[in-house]
Design a protein around this motif. Sequence first.
Motif, mmCIF file in Angstrom:
data_model
loop_
_atom_site.group_PDB
_atom_site.id
_atom_site.type_symbol
_atom_site.label_atom_id
_atom_site.label_comp_id
_atom_site.label_asym_id
_atom_site.label_seq_id
_atom_site.Cartn_x
_atom_site.Cartn_y
_atom_site.Cartn_z
ATOM 1 N N THR A 1 0.817 -1.212 0.000
ATOM 2 C CA THR A 1 0.000 0.000 0.000
ATOM 3 C C THR A 1 0.852 1.263 0.000
ATOM 4 O O THR A 1 0.563 2.221 -0.726
ATOM 5 N N TYR A 2 1.919 1.275 0.789
ATOM 6 C CA TYR A 2 2.627 2.526 1.042
ATOM 7 C C TYR A 2 3.883 2.747 0.202
ATOM 8 O O TYR A 2 4.480 3.830 0.265
ATOM 9 N N ALA A 3 4.286 1.778 -0.601
ATOM 10 C CA ALA A 3 5.543 1.916 -1.344
ATOM 11 C C ALA A 3 5.570 3.154 -2.229
ATOM 12 O O ALA A 3 6.555 3.900 -2.255
ATOM 13 N N GLU A 4 4.493 3.408 -2.968
ATOM 14 C CA GLU A 4 4.516 4.509 -3.927
ATOM 15 C C GLU A 4 4.452 5.878 -3.257
ATOM 16 O O GLU A 4 4.869 6.873 -3.826
ATOM 17 N N ARG A 5 3.933 5.953 -2.040
ATOM 18 C CA ARG A 5 3.801 7.256 -1.386
ATOM 19 C C ARG A 5 4.910 7.525 -0.365
ATOM 20 O O ARG A 5 5.107 8.669 0.040
ATOM 21 N N ALA A 6 5.633 6.491 0.056
ATOM 22 C CA ALA A 6 6.697 6.678 1.053
ATOM 23 C C ALA A 6 7.975 7.224 0.435
ATOM 24 O O ALA A 6 8.805 7.803 1.128
ATOM 25 N N THR A 7 8.140 7.057 -0.881
ATOM 26 C CA THR A 7 9.358 7.488 -1.570
ATOM 27 C C THR A 7 9.182 8.890 -2.140
ATOM 28 O O THR A 7 8.144 9.203 -2.727
#
Length: 359
Positions: free
Chosen positions: A154-160
């Motif tokens: 879920t968070y990979a695209e928004r954490a970077t």
Amino acid sequence: MNTHCPRTWVSTAIQIIEADFNRSSDTHLLRVPMPAVPGVELYLKDESTHPSGSLKHRLARSLFLYGLCNGWIGPETTIIEASSGSTAVSEAYFARMLGLRFIAVMPRSTSAEKIAQIAFYGGESHFVDSPAEMYAESARLAEDLGGHYMDQFTYAERATDWRGNNNIAESIFSQMSHEEHPVPSWIVVGAGTGGTSATLGRYIRYRRLPTKLCLADPEASVFHRHLADRAVCTVSEPPSLIEGIGRPRCEPSFVPELIDRAFAVPDAASIAAARVLSRRIGRSCGGSTGTNLWAVAQIIGEMVQNGERGSVVTLLCDSGERYRSTHFDDAWLKSRGIDIGPAEQVMERFFETGTLSVA
């Protein structure tokens, strides 16, 4: 999930992670000899040289910083992650650095080498029978233990930070700046969470670059099918043997609009390509790197056929040493009825001629 994180501890934790980042040099960009196609250059971004050994080191660092800055991780938080191995290895590395308990929820088929590396960093392995079971089991464990489920999918695209901050995209284009064709015609990547493809695709658009993004996807994965038909969001067939990429469902972090093209790659072709590339460059490569290379070969073959010149960049995701008991074990392949011989011959001919001839 810890919602009462002492600010002093959080500040120290972030400082520890940032100090680790400063101690780590950027990963190398390797040029792969391609004498058969003098007008096209192939490069590998070697992510296996990160401290925890894979591309997922970048993601794990970003996820920990994201969780810390959101107030989700505190000094007593147990970290839980759903992973096919490499993300779990990298998260175990950072969890140990912060003195936190870490539990990886993984398929039983995960390579023994990855399981051993998780244990080396003090992590625990919790097994499920299939990749599709990882999500619910991770959420259940987090609830039962009062921990934090990292949820890379879920968070990979928004954490970077995809605009820069030395992310993988900025690093690639910076390292390419003095090459003959400094702006790649294509970048080829796989997708597990979709975080890397999202970072690259967004950066390419943000910098207004003409580079196209190609997805190399295992045949058993849903991503290439979803790109062809947005109504297809899950698959129910047996999972791919290539760990780290390809999923049975479209993950929240996968952004299909950023992909210009996709190739579905058989497992046998991925493993064969990884073996051939390992011999060619004298550096052991994992199966997902082979998946990338099989797609790269088709892209380069088309460039040669069309008389195009330019550069193609892909990723060396992790070392083949993590798959000595699986992809690099002939007995293991035979026990699963996998014959990589024909695909190895095809890949060898690619390096000799510049074309990939697939029957």
